[in-house]
Every structure is written in structure tokens, then in C-alpha cells.
Design a protein around this motif. Sequence first.
Motif, PDB file in Angstrom:
ATOM      1  N   HIS A  77      44.115  26.428  58.916  1.00 40.74           N
ATOM      2  CA  HIS A  77      44.249  26.458  57.446  1.00 40.74           C
ATOM      3  C   HIS A  77      44.522  27.788  57.123  1.00 40.74           C
ATOM      4  CE1 HIS A  77      40.119  28.353  57.085  1.00 40.74           C
ATOM      5  NE2 HIS A  77      39.870  27.460  57.729  1.00 40.74           N
ATOM      6  N   ALA A  78      45.003  27.862  55.693  1.00 37.74           N
ATOM      7  CA  ALA A  78      45.518  29.306  55.091  1.00 37.74           C
ATOM      8  C   ALA A  78      44.885  29.557  53.824  1.00 37.74           C
ATOM      9  CB  ALA A  78      47.027  29.035  55.191  1.00 37.74           C
ATOM     10  N   SER A  79      43.686  29.081  53.554  1.00 38.17           N
ATOM     11  CA  SER A  79      43.007  29.218  52.263  1.00 38.17           C
ATOM     12  C   SER A  79      42.051  30.786  52.452  1.00 38.17           C
ATOM     13  CB  SER A  79      42.344  28.323  51.476  1.00 38.17           C
ATOM     14  OG  SER A  79      41.486  27.710  52.397  1.00 38.17           O
ATOM     15  N   LEU A  80      42.166  31.775  51.833  1.00 38.33           N
ATOM     16  CA  LEU A  80      41.154  32.451  52.082  1.00 38.33           C
ATOM     17  C   LEU A  80      39.796  32.378  51.428  1.00 38.33           C
ATOM     18  CD1 LEU A  80      43.157  36.058  50.917  1.00 38.33           C
ATOM     19  CD2 LEU A  80      42.130  35.296  53.233  1.00 38.33           C
ATOM     20  N   LYS A  81      38.524  32.694  52.188  1.00 43.52           N
ATOM     21  CA  LYS A  81      37.391  32.355  51.843  1.00 43.52           C
ATOM     22  C   LYS A  81      36.891  33.766  51.351  1.00 43.52           C
ATOM     23  CE  LYS A  81      36.462  29.042  55.559  1.00 43.52           C
ATOM     24  NZ  LYS A  81      35.615  28.813  56.647  1.00 43.52           N
ATOM     25  N   GLU A  82      35.790  33.443  50.484  1.00 47.72           N
ATOM     26  CA  GLU A  82      35.186  34.770  49.690  1.00 47.72           C
ATOM     27  C   GLU A  82      33.630  34.967  49.981  1.00 47.72           C
ATOM     28  OE1 GLU A  82      37.022  36.840  48.337  1.00 47.72           O
ATOM     29  OE2 GLU A  82      38.924  35.736  48.427  1.00 47.72           O
ATOM     30  N   GLU A  83      33.057  33.857  50.913  1.00 55.25           N
ATOM     31  CA  GLU A  83      31.533  34.002  50.938  1.00 55.25           C
ATOM     32  C   GLU A  83      31.152  35.301  51.855  1.00 55.25           C
ATOM     33  OE1 GLU A  83      33.552  31.497  52.313  1.00 55.25           O
ATOM     34  OE2 GLU A  83      33.492  29.955  50.999  1.00 55.25           O
ATOM     35  N   LEU A  84      31.698  35.825  52.766  1.00 53.62           N
ATOM     36  CA  LEU A  84      31.243  36.609  53.573  1.00 53.62           C
ATOM     37  C   LEU A  84      31.232  38.102  52.945  1.00 53.62           C
ATOM     38  CD1 LEU A  84      30.502  36.761  56.734  1.00 53.62           C
ATOM     39  CD2 LEU A  84      32.822  37.821  57.096  1.00 53.62           C
ATOM     40  N   VAL A  85      30.032  38.686  53.023  1.00 54.98           N
ATOM     41  CA  VAL A  85      29.782  40.020  52.317  1.00 54.98           C
ATOM     42  C   VAL A  85      29.846  41.214  53.176  1.00 54.98           C
ATOM     43  CG1 VAL A  85      28.207  41.477  51.004  1.00 54.98           C
ATOM     44  CG2 VAL A  85      28.853  38.955  50.286  1.00 54.98           C
ATOM     45  N   LEU A  86      28.872  40.720  54.461  1.00 55.86           N
ATOM     46  CA  LEU A  86      28.753  41.804  55.652  1.00 55.86           C
ATOM     47  C   LEU A  86      28.661  40.900  56.719  1.00 55.86           C
ATOM     48  CD1 LEU A  86      28.488  44.677  56.964  1.00 55.86           C
ATOM     49  CD2 LEU A  86      26.064  44.479  56.064  1.00 55.86           C
ATOM     50  N   SER A  87      29.442  41.572  57.717  1.00 52.34           N
ATOM     51  CA  SER A  87      29.137  40.659  59.117  1.00 52.34           C
ATOM     52  C   SER A  87      29.215  41.746  60.193  1.00 52.34           C
ATOM     53  CB  SER A  87      29.788  39.441  59.302  1.00 52.34           C
ATOM     54  OG  SER A  87      29.268  38.201  58.634  1.00 52.34           O
ATOM     55  N   ILE A  88      28.260  41.807  61.204  1.00 52.37           N
ATOM     56  CA  ILE A  88      28.541  42.760  62.135  1.00 52.37           C
ATOM     57  C   ILE A  88      28.755  42.017  63.276  1.00 52.37           C
ATOM     58  CG2 ILE A  88      27.312  44.464  63.677  1.00 52.37           C
ATOM     59  CD1 ILE A  88      26.036  45.750  61.018  1.00 52.37           C
ATOM     60  N   PHE A  89      29.765  42.301  64.398  1.00 57.10           N
ATOM     61  CA  PHE A  89      29.867  41.560  65.662  1.00 57.10           C
ATOM     62  C   PHE A  89      29.756  42.711  66.575  1.00 57.10           C
ATOM     63  CE2 PHE A  89      31.947  39.936  62.119  1.00 57.10           C
ATOM     64  CZ  PHE A  89      32.013  38.408  62.216  1.00 57.10           C
ATOM     65  N   GLU A  90      28.907  42.067  67.630  1.00 59.53           N
ATOM     66  CA  GLU A  90      28.829  43.076  68.821  1.00 59.53           C
ATOM     67  C   GLU A  90      28.951  42.213  69.950  1.00 59.53           C
ATOM     68  OE1 GLU A  90      26.391  46.942  67.058  1.00 59.53           O
ATOM     69  OE2 GLU A  90      25.237  44.979  67.759  1.00 59.53           O
ATOM     70  N   PRO A  91      29.415  42.751  71.199  1.00 59.98           N
ATOM     71  CA  PRO A  91      29.489  41.944  72.364  1.00 59.98           C
ATOM     72  C   PRO A  91      28.136  41.993  73.157  1.00 59.98           C
ATOM     73  CG  PRO A  91      30.379  44.076  72.884  1.00 59.98           C
ATOM     74  CD  PRO A  91      30.150  43.963  71.391  1.00 59.98           C
TER      75      PRO A  91
END
Length: 555
Positions: free
Chosen positions: A120-134
Motif C-alpha cells: 500500500h502507499a499511504s503514509l502512517k503517522e502513528e509511530l513516534v519513536l522506534s529503536i531497531f537492533e539486531p
Amino acid sequence: MCLITYFDEQETILFAVGELRRLLRKAGIESTLQYNEKLKESAQDEKRILLVTRKQYEALLNVDKVAINLKLDGFAIVKQGSNTWIIGEEPRSVLYGIYKYCEIYMGYRWIHLNQEELVHASLKEELVLSIFEPSFQRRGNIIETIDDPMFINSLIDWGVKNGHNEYFFTFFLWEKVKAYVAPTLQKRGVKVTLGGHSLQFLLNEIEIKSDKQENLQFITKDKAIQEQVIQKIVDICKENEVISRISLWPEDVGIGEKNGRDFMSSYILFTENLNKLLKSSGQSVEVEHIVYNAGLSWNMLERGNDTNVSSDVDILFAYWGRNYADSIKSQEINQQRATHALKDWNAQVIQNGRNLTVLEYYSDHFMLSELFPPLARRIDEDLKDYQQQNITGMLNLIVPPHLKEHSSEMDKRYPWKWVQHFNNYIYTKLAWGEELERALDLYFQSYQDSKKFKRTFLLLEEIIAPYTQWNIPLFPARVVDPEKVTNIVEVQEILNYLQKIGQFFDEWDFTEVETLLPIYSKDNNQSYNSEEMSKFYFYYVKTIAEKTLQEWLDK
């Protein structure tokens, strides 16, 4: 319109900027670029994506910053009003961040090789801060005997989009493909390890004649040849800056007890000498040695009481002979010994401040054969077990099928590149902490009957994976090699196993597959959808099981 702001003209950052612009445009969003050494203002109503390393982010002035701590390869996505920050611990993780951003906000999916889906191609606005680490510092593929630069480049492109940071080549394969794949690796900022069973190649390069058994012994015997080999490795490392680790293994033959006592200590000393010369020559290249039961030689896997673990080089641990139906906690005697050896080496490594990486055979078509099992649940349990033991890295070995002398045309067209990818996909997703169910749902999302195929893949693991229990009793043969087996008492059990595989597919209608087979080739996977490729896979497994069953009966 979107403004992409970046703060560094480092090669991987510039590649990330280009990829983000391309992916935005594909989703119908045009963008402009802004290079800043310092943060500049943008139009008040303009959406802006800012690409920055953590250190650059912390050094920016007049910015309402969020406190962020990241591990190696970690990244954060921070939304502040109309600004979205993609913050990476290093340039490579900024690139990971833009792919994750495009996945979360625009619905991009990179499931299969050479395929980029936009769900899909609609931007979401919910995310404020997410950290991703392996979950592991080292993540990627060991590539053996695959003289196919286009396929390797597709592995690298797909792998980095899903968080790989390393690709491992034998010296002789690297010589064949480096001109084609080095640029792909360099602009993505990923590492290259050179080594494997490459000693013969290096000896040929310095014009030393020997055989495999002599090569195994050279580590303990001839210091002059050792010095020439080391110098050759140093020269190769100087040729290309993407090379960051050397992992030269002994030849793939076992060593007897008589010669095994001093072997590991001498081999470790050799790698320490290599490490010293690389450092003294100004190369920022790490060195590791392997512990591996080549030829089922336990004294090449288990640490002797007189073998000290190095404080200078790392370890790659490879246990050949696993029953992939069982966990590493299995009480089967060989698995017990292998797990004890792993824990012993790792405890010593941690004490010495070094790292241990595990090599797994999840995509190895020699170990697993064309009776190739999906291993989703096994990989999930393995990675959790290895993480509990504080294992630093996990690498997945990719090996094509071993074609026999009288292989049929059908055997030659077996779609091994597509088949191996399921296990590589699951391994890759889970190495970043993805939940198994989420990874499976994403994989089967494009299937019309996703529940049926997901269920079949999971059932196939239960049915096919026990095949690997015979890899040690039949060694060097496998269940698919009855012509090589001379002494085995479990024939009826093998026959029952092969019959069960064939029967599993009795409910499937392969009429469509049989009509497509005449136009199928192993390199035109993109001409077929996921369900068709899965049916090809099932058809081959059923056919190979029935053919192998008959060969055992004819013995």
C-alpha cells in the motif's frame, strides 16, 4: 513533496539517499534533496526526512533531540512534527533505517529475491519513536561454489534490505566474482570475509604443490610456507577495502587422533601470526579460526585440555551432522558432545574478550539434499538458544545441490535458489528479533491460499527434517545416495521415511506443474508466482523421494 536532508557525503549515506528517493517516487511521492553540514530550516509545512548517524545527531545544535542509545547496526526512527529522523549507529544502519521506514510507512516488502512489493502507499503517522537492533552482531551468508555474480548480487541486495551485514567467500570464488560484486558490497557498507577451504588456492598462488592431507599438516610443519601464505593473504586484503575478516579453514578432511593432539594449537598459532602481520601492515582486518568436525573428526571440534583459546582471534563454530528435527539441547549423544564443545569454546572466548560466531547449514543443499526441509521452527528455536548463550554472530551457509554424474534433465532444473531462500528468509528476519509468526505471515502474504501453504511448509518440516539424522551414520553419503552406502542396518527405517514423504503429497494435484515443467528453468523463477514455485518445490520433493525409495529397494 518531501525534503530529504542528509549530513554526510560518505558513500553508503549517498546510496541511502538515492534509495530513499527512488522508493518515495515509486510510492507516488516526489522529493528534493538538501545536504547540510549543519541543520538548516525548511519550509514550515514541508515534510522532511533527515538521515544522520547517531554521533552527528548528538552534535547538532538547536535541535530538540531525543536521547538514543544504539548497539552496533542499530537504528532509530523518530517523528517530531513534520520531521522524521532516521538515525543510524553507522552509515550502514542508516541504510537499514530507510528500508525499515519504507516498510512501515509505505508498505514495502522484500520477501523474495529480485522482488520489491508495494503493498500500500499511504503514509502512517502513528509511530513516534522506534529503536531497531539486531539480535546478533554478525548476520549474513557464507557462499560456496556459486560462480554466479548476478545471483550473488541479488543475495546482497535482498540481504541488506533485510539487515545482513556480512558475506563470506572462499578465496577462489572471490577471485572469480569480485569485479562484479565488490561495488555492490561497498556502496552498502557491508563486510566481506574471505577464507573457507581455500588453502589449496593460496598454495597454488605461491606455486606450492601439495594434496589435501598435506595441506592439513602444513600448519604444523612448514613455517616458511606459512609465511608465504600469510603474505599472500595480506596482499589480497590490500586489493579491496571491503575485506574486513579472514577465516581460513583447514582442508575439508578429517585428522586422526595420532596427528590431532597438536593440530588445533598449531592452527590457532597460525591465525594469530596472520593477525599480527595484517595489523603490522596497516590492515584493519580481523582474523578468526574455525572449530569444525571435518570428516567427523571430533578432535577438530572439541577442545583438548592443552588447547588454549586465543586472546587475539575470534572463533567460527561449525557442527556438521546435526539432526535438524532436534534442538541443540537434544540428548542424542553426538548433539550432546557438539553442544558441550560450543559452550566450552564460547565460555573461553567470552573470558578472553573475543567473539564466537555459529555457522548453520540452513540453506546447504549438500547437507540437506534435494529432500530439502523448511526449517522455520528449528531456526526460531536455534536463534533463541544461541542468544541465551550470548553467541555473537550467526551465519547461514548457502550451497547448491550436488549433481551426480548421471543426473537427469529434471535434476538439473531443480529450483534450488528459490527453495533455499525460505530458510534464509526466516533466519534473516529472526536474526533481527522478528517473531516467527509475523515472519511467516509476511512470507505467505502474497499467496492466494496463504493458510494452506503456511500449514504445508510447517508440516513438511516435521516430515522431512528427520532425514538429517542419517547424515552421520551414512557419512560421506546421505539418504539420497544409496549407491554409495555399503553398510547400514536401518534400511527399513529409511524406506518408511521416504514412503511417508511421497504419501504426504498424495492429496496434491500436480497436473498444472507437469504442464509448466517443459518451459521451466532454474533461472526464470520470476515467471511464476509464489504458489506455482511452491508447487514446483513440492513436486520435486515428492519425485525425488519416490525415485530414492526405488533406488534403495533395488540395492
